[in-house]
Design a protein around this motif. Structure first.
Motif, PDB file in Angstrom:
ATOM      1  N   THR A  22       0.916  -1.194   0.035  1.00 44.19           N
ATOM      2  CA  THR A  22      -0.092  -0.137  -0.174  1.00 44.19           C
ATOM      3  C   THR A  22       0.901   1.155  -0.109  1.00 44.19           C
ATOM      4  OG1 THR A  22      -0.003  -0.346   2.368  1.00 44.19           O
ATOM      5  CG2 THR A  22      -2.066  -0.990   0.967  1.00 44.19           C
ATOM      6  N   SER A  23       0.645   2.141  -0.790  1.00 40.38           N
ATOM      7  CA  SER A  23       1.427   3.508  -0.807  1.00 40.38           C
ATOM      8  C   SER A  23       1.108   4.104   0.540  1.00 40.38           C
ATOM      9  CB  SER A  23       0.852   4.512  -1.857  1.00 40.38           C
ATOM     10  OG  SER A  23      -0.536   4.961  -1.759  1.00 40.38           O
ATOM     11  N   PRO A  24       1.880   5.063   0.644  1.00 45.39           N
ATOM     12  CA  PRO A  24       1.934   5.569   2.075  1.00 45.39           C
ATOM     13  C   PRO A  24       0.543   6.675   2.245  1.00 45.39           C
ATOM     14  CG  PRO A  24       4.087   6.376   1.160  1.00 45.39           C
ATOM     15  CD  PRO A  24       3.134   5.360   0.125  1.00 45.39           C
ATOM     16  N   THR A  25       0.112   7.149   1.042  1.00 44.81           N
ATOM     17  CA  THR A  25      -1.032   8.118   1.239  1.00 44.81           C
ATOM     18  C   THR A  25      -2.354   7.095   1.455  1.00 44.81           C
ATOM     19  OG1 THR A  25      -0.750   7.897  -1.424  1.00 44.81           O
ATOM     20  CG2 THR A  25      -0.504  10.005  -0.310  1.00 44.81           C
ATOM     21  N   ARG A  26      -2.167   5.886   0.574  1.00 48.14           N
ATOM     22  CA  ARG A  26      -3.346   5.077   0.778  1.00 48.14           C
ATOM     23  C   ARG A  26      -3.435   4.665   2.465  1.00 48.14           C
ATOM     24  NH1 ARG A  26      -5.086  -0.210  -2.335  1.00 48.14           N
ATOM     25  NH2 ARG A  26      -6.277  -0.178  -0.425  1.00 48.14           N
ATOM     26  N   GLY A  27      -2.064   4.561   2.944  1.00 48.80           N
ATOM     27  CA  GLY A  27      -2.161   3.843   4.462  1.00 48.80           C
ATOM     28  C   GLY A  27      -2.730   5.024   5.003  1.00 48.80           C
ATOM     29  N   ARG A  28      -2.463   6.340   5.046  1.00 43.51           N
ATOM     30  CA  ARG A  28      -2.819   7.301   5.653  1.00 43.51           C
ATOM     31  C   ARG A  28      -4.378   7.164   5.584  1.00 43.51           C
ATOM     32  NH1 ARG A  28       0.161  12.107   3.825  1.00 43.51           N
ATOM     33  NH2 ARG A  28       2.022  10.791   4.106  1.00 43.51           N
ATOM     34  N   ALA A  29      -5.037   7.400   4.587  1.00 41.94           N
ATOM     35  CA  ALA A  29      -6.466   7.188   4.097  1.00 41.94           C
ATOM     36  C   ALA A  29      -7.099   6.091   4.811  1.00 41.94           C
ATOM     37  CB  ALA A  29      -6.843   7.159   2.805  1.00 41.94           C
ATOM     38  N   ALA A  30      -6.383   4.838   5.179  1.00 43.46           N
ATOM     39  CA  ALA A  30      -7.019   3.911   5.659  1.00 43.46           C
ATOM     40  C   ALA A  30      -7.056   4.222   7.237  1.00 43.46           C
ATOM     41  CB  ALA A  30      -6.083   2.776   5.301  1.00 43.46           C
ATOM     42  N   GLY A  31      -6.137   5.056   7.689  1.00 44.27           N
ATOM     43  CA  GLY A  31      -6.036   5.294   9.080  1.00 44.27           C
ATOM     44  C   GLY A  31      -6.848   6.384   9.412  1.00 44.27           C
ATOM     45  N   ALA A  32      -7.291   7.181   8.466  1.00 48.21           N
ATOM     46  CA  ALA A  32      -8.469   8.114   8.903  1.00 48.21           C
ATOM     47  C   ALA A  32      -9.528   7.403   9.098  1.00 48.21           C
ATOM     48  CB  ALA A  32      -8.512   9.346   7.859  1.00 48.21           C
ATOM     49  N   GLY A  33      -9.800   6.397   8.066  1.00 45.37           N
ATOM     50  CA  GLY A  33     -11.254   5.563   8.204  1.00 45.37           C
ATOM     51  C   GLY A  33     -11.339   5.034   9.649  1.00 45.37           C
ATOM     52  N   TYR A  34      -9.974   4.573  10.053  1.00 45.09           N
ATOM     53  CA  TYR A  34     -10.469   3.938  11.619  1.00 45.09           C
ATOM     54  C   TYR A  34     -11.034   5.057  12.473  1.00 45.09           C
ATOM     55  CZ  TYR A  34      -7.460   0.191   9.715  1.00 45.09           C
ATOM     56  OH  TYR A  34      -6.835  -0.903   8.976  1.00 45.09           O
ATOM     57  N   ALA A  35     -10.787   6.130  12.294  1.00 45.53           N
ATOM     58  CA  ALA A  35     -11.312   7.217  13.036  1.00 45.53           C
ATOM     59  C   ALA A  35     -12.702   7.569  12.730  1.00 45.53           C
ATOM     60  CB  ALA A  35     -10.599   8.551  13.107  1.00 45.53           C
ATOM     61  N   LEU A  36     -13.144   7.097  11.677  1.00 43.10           N
ATOM     62  CA  LEU A  36     -14.500   7.551  11.436  1.00 43.10           C
ATOM     63  C   LEU A  36     -15.659   7.141  12.368  1.00 43.10           C
ATOM     64  CD1 LEU A  36     -15.754   8.931   8.886  1.00 43.10           C
ATOM     65  CD2 LEU A  36     -16.483   6.619   7.819  1.00 43.10           C
ATOM     66  N   PRO A  37     -15.753   6.092  12.937  1.00 42.85           N
ATOM     67  CA  PRO A  37     -16.880   5.818  13.967  1.00 42.85           C
ATOM     68  C   PRO A  37     -16.854   6.746  15.067  1.00 42.85           C
ATOM     69  CG  PRO A  37     -15.730   3.628  13.460  1.00 42.85           C
ATOM     70  CD  PRO A  37     -14.839   4.939  12.579  1.00 42.85           C
ATOM     71  N   ALA A  38     -15.603   7.040  15.541  1.00 42.78           N
ATOM     72  CA  ALA A  38     -15.515   8.155  16.491  1.00 42.78           C
ATOM     73  C   ALA A  38     -15.921   9.379  16.069  1.00 42.78           C
ATOM     74  CB  ALA A  38     -14.212   8.138  17.032  1.00 42.78           C
ATOM     75  N   VAL A  39     -15.425   9.804  15.019  1.00 39.73           N
ATOM     76  CA  VAL A  39     -15.916  11.132  14.374  1.00 39.73           C
ATOM     77  C   VAL A  39     -17.372  10.917  14.122  1.00 39.73           C
ATOM     78  CG1 VAL A  39     -15.765  12.505  12.281  1.00 39.73           C
ATOM     79  CG2 VAL A  39     -13.780  11.553  13.081  1.00 39.73           C
ATOM     80  N   LEU A  40     -18.087  10.097  13.645  1.00 36.32           N
ATOM     81  CA  LEU A  40     -19.353  10.179  13.407  1.00 36.32           C
ATOM     82  C   LEU A  40     -20.283  10.061  14.797  1.00 36.32           C
ATOM     83  CD1 LEU A  40     -20.114   7.374  10.883  1.00 36.32           C
ATOM     84  CD2 LEU A  40     -20.257   9.990  10.587  1.00 36.32           C
ATOM     85  N   PHE A  41     -19.772   9.525  15.830  1.00 40.52           N
ATOM     86  CA  PHE A  41     -20.223   9.399  17.097  1.00 40.52           C
ATOM     87  C   PHE A  41     -20.264  10.739  17.944  1.00 40.52           C
ATOM     88  CE2 PHE A  41     -19.838   8.947  21.768  1.00 40.52           C
ATOM     89  CZ  PHE A  41     -20.756   7.904  22.145  1.00 40.52           C
ATOM     90  N   LEU A  42     -18.960  11.620  17.597  1.00 40.61           N
ATOM     91  CA  LEU A  42     -19.010  13.042  18.056  1.00 40.61           C
ATOM     92  C   LEU A  42     -19.787  13.801  17.356  1.00 40.61           C
ATOM     93  CD1 LEU A  42     -15.039  13.372  18.960  1.00 40.61           C
ATOM     94  CD2 LEU A  42     -16.991  13.461  20.596  1.00 40.61           C
ATOM     95  N   ALA A  43     -19.865  13.773  16.069  1.00 34.82           N
ATOM     96  CA  ALA A  43     -20.740  14.612  15.289  1.00 34.82           C
ATOM     97  C   ALA A  43     -22.267  14.432  15.832  1.00 34.82           C
ATOM     98  CB  ALA A  43     -20.444  14.323  13.881  1.00 34.82           C
TER      99      ALA A  43
END
Lengths: 378, 291
Positions: free
Chosen positions: B4-25
């Motif tokens: 995986t390219s570094p950018t894809r890795g970073r995007a995947a990392g952001a994806g992991y935070a999505l539940p928490a982001v949705l929860f807070l929102a």
């Protein structure tokens, strides 16, 4: 009042080497295990004394006892005749350079160096002068306003030395101060430290596990093993006339020939038989000899020297099993018939691997350790 | 797995935070926006919000002493509690940081965080038992003759400060312990070797280097103390002059939601202001300290 060298410690009451720090019957330990047992150790005024030993030999404990951070379970430490055994570290008037430098990160370089002077309530003008002098001494004049973390390891090291020297301590203790530096810098700092010490005439106690450092810096070396001083002598004596097998092996490399005398200067180590070059102990007596690798000469069978030379000194024959160029010399290992191995360090390129060689050495280069105290079982 | 390219890795990392982001929102941002909107409506005579927009609720909050005083009192109480937590927490943190890991340290740590492990009802009831008219403190005061009759401790300002400090103390102790434990012991030894005794070493080395922990502690305790209301409510009742309690009473007994919303928002802004000022103050100090 400005003396020509304001960092020079208070003049010695008497000229020449004098007992400066005296350790008597010192013992220290943690939770019942004794890690230090020094019956007597005298540090002379103005000398550079190294405390050399492997990790866990008690050298750091000895240093901490001198500094006052370790309370000895027994014994006395006196500085200039005054018993300091129960004096807390901040009243002992000694300096300490830490392995990790321990510079105060929240103070500038000048603030670090001035710290001990502020504590002593030195006037601002004199303080500034002494800080500048200490920084000049270590070649960091332009760095007064920097923060420690903006400096390289070598520069931090110098600040640590300047900070410790600024208070003009009676003795400067150094706890492996060069071990965090890279090899080149370490060699440079070694020279600088020695020059500084000689210029100031200050007493330095230098703890290290690096025998090369100890040899090149010291007036005297105390070799510590298992909490005991195995030998206290000049670097040359420690190297050429080690007092024990431990010292012989720890300070410089050594071939240890541990066997049984066969009479007529012949030593039997297991199945290996070699001529030691010494008249040797009587037949049947155990003998321990040490031989420095750089004193071993290698000869191929074809280039055997004249019989006159072959007759004197020691010799052993074998096969060259290993050779490597190490910069200023060649390092070889000779597998002797019968199983023993002999290391040699030669300037000439050794013959190819697998060659039949004869290792030779002069009788005066053999160090006889047979009568040296055996290493105690601990 | 393929590379995986570094950018894809970073995007995947952001994806992991999505539940928490949705929860807070969903549970924080949306209600907050709703409260803001609510605070901008005037009310009719029965407290029902009217459709038009105005700043009249904020005017009430800032001019009516009932609300303005509570804001002032909350701010001063929070500052006092913060200072108390830091002063009381510092020695505890110092002891904790200097204790080797082991049973003793664990016991100390559990005692320190015990207010957080206790239910707010039990904890507050404990204070009620201690501070009530026939509680231990009053009985002691009367028995020793320090007071002729039981003192109304529960409704006193002291009760608020003590009970709030009690529950917020761990939030000061934990960052202070981390900061103090992170100071290289050789710095203390270096200070001593340079002639400074233990007291001077403490003030010149330990205290300045523990400042980041002080800052973190203050920045955690202060906002918590600004908004606290359950503990003072259970200990001293709803009629104490704290902004949180005023919001509570407007909602539960006056049913004036818009003014409660306006007061909430003013308290929030005041807290943010304090945190910003305090935070930049500490940052300034730290930069002065570390260059």
């Amino acid at each position: 009042m400005t003396s020509p060298d304001p960092l020079r410690p208070a003049p010695a009451p008497a000229a020449g080497p004098a007992a400066h720090v005296v350790i008597e019957e010192l013992a220290a330990g943690y939770e019942g295990t004794r890690v230090l047992d020094v019956p007597e150790l005298t540090i002379r005024r103005g000398e550079f004394l190294s405390i050399l030993g492997p990790s866990g030999c008690g050298k750091t404990t000895l240093l901490n006892a001198l500094a006052g951070f370790v309370r000895p379970s027994r014994g006395r430490i006196s500085v200039d005749g005054a018993d300091v055994t129960d004096v807390p570290p901040h009243r002992r008037g000694l300096g300490l350079v830490f392995q990790n430098y321990a510079l105060f990160p929240h103070l500038t370089v000048a603030g670090n160096v001035a710290y001990g002077l502020k504590v002593r309530r030195v006037e601002r003008a004199e303080r500034r002068e002494r800080v500048a002098e200490a920084l000049r001494l270590v070649g960091l004049e332009g760095y007064a306003d920097r923060r420690p973390r903006q400096l390289s390891g070598g520069q931090q090291q110098r600040v640590a030395v300047a900070r410790a020297l600024a208070t003009r301590p009676a003795v400067l203790l150094l706890d492996e101060p060069l071990s965090n530096l890279d090899a080149k810098l370490r060699r440079e700092m070694r020279v600088e430290l020695r020059e500084l010490q000689q210029r100031l005439g200050i007493t330095m106690v230098f703890v290290t596990h690096d025998q090369e450092e100890a040899l090149s810096l010291s007036d005297r070396i105390a070799v510590l093993n298992g909490g005991r001083v195995e030998q206290l002598d000049t670097p040359e004596r420690v190297y050429r006339a080690p007092a024990s097998r431990f010292v012989a092996e720890f300070v410089g490399a050594a071939n240890i020939l541990d066997g049984v005398a066969d009479g007529g200067g012949v030593l039997r180590i297991g199945d290996t038989v070699l001529r030691t070059g010494l008249p040797g102990p009587e037949r049947g007596r155990p003998a321990v000899l040490a031989l420095r690798p750089e004193r071993v000469r290698l000869h191929t069978a074809a280039a055997e020297p004249a019989s006159a030379d072959a007759g004197s000194g020691g010799a052993a024959s074998g096969v060259l099993g290993y050779r490597a160029f190490v910069g200023d010399a060649w390092h070889s290992e000779v597998h002797l018939a019968g199983g023993a191995t002999l290391s040699a360090r030669t300037h000439a390129e050794p013959p190819p691997l697998g060659s039949e060689v004869t290792a030779r050495w002069s009788a005066e280069d053999v160090i006889d350790l047979t009568t040296a105290p055996a290493e105690e079982a601990r | 797995m393929t590379r995986t390219s570094p950018t894809r890795g970073r995007a995947a990392g952001a994806g992991y935070a999505l539940p928490a982001v949705l929860f807070l929102a969903a549970l924080f941002a949306v209600p907050l926006a709703r409260i803001l909107e609510l605070s901008l409506h005037p009310v009719d005579g029965t407290g029902n919000p009217l459709p038009e927009f105005s700043l009249v609720q904020y005017q009430r909050v800032l001019t009516e002493p009932f609300f303005a005083e509570s804001l002032r009192s909350s701010l001063l109480t929070a500052l006092l509690v913060t200072v108390l937590c830091l002063l009381l927490g510092y020695p505890v943190a110092y002891a904790l940081a200097r204790t080797r890991p082991g049973v003793l340290r664990t016991v100390m740590f559990v005692i320190v965080v015990s207010p957080l492990l206790t239910s707010v009802v039990v904890r507050s009831y404990g204070w009620v038992v201690l501070l009530s008219a026939n509680g231990a403190v009053n009985r002691f005061l009367v028995a020793t003759g320090l007071a002729d009759a039981p003192v109304p401790l529960l409704t006193s300002y002291l009760a608020i400060v003590v009970s709030v400090t009690h529950v917020l103390l761990p939030f000061a102790v934990i960052p202070l312990t981390t900061a103090l434990g992170g100071i290289d012991g050789n710095l203390r030894r270096a200070s001593q070797m340079l002639g400074a005794g233990p007291i001077r070493t403490f003030w010149r080395i330990t205290v300045p280097l523990s400042l980041p922990g002080v800052a973190t502690g203050a920045l955690v305790v202060l906002p918590l103390a600004m908004g606290i209301y359950i503990t003072p409510l259970l200990v001293g009742g709803a009629n104490r002059p704290l902004a949180g309690l005023r919001v509570y009473s407007q909602i539960t007994s006056v049913y004036d939601y818009p003014v409660a919303a306006a007061l909430s928002f003013t308290l929030l802004l005041l807290t943010l202001l304090c945190v910003t000022v305090l935070g930049s103050g500490f940052r300034f100090w730290e930069r002065r300290l570390y260059g």
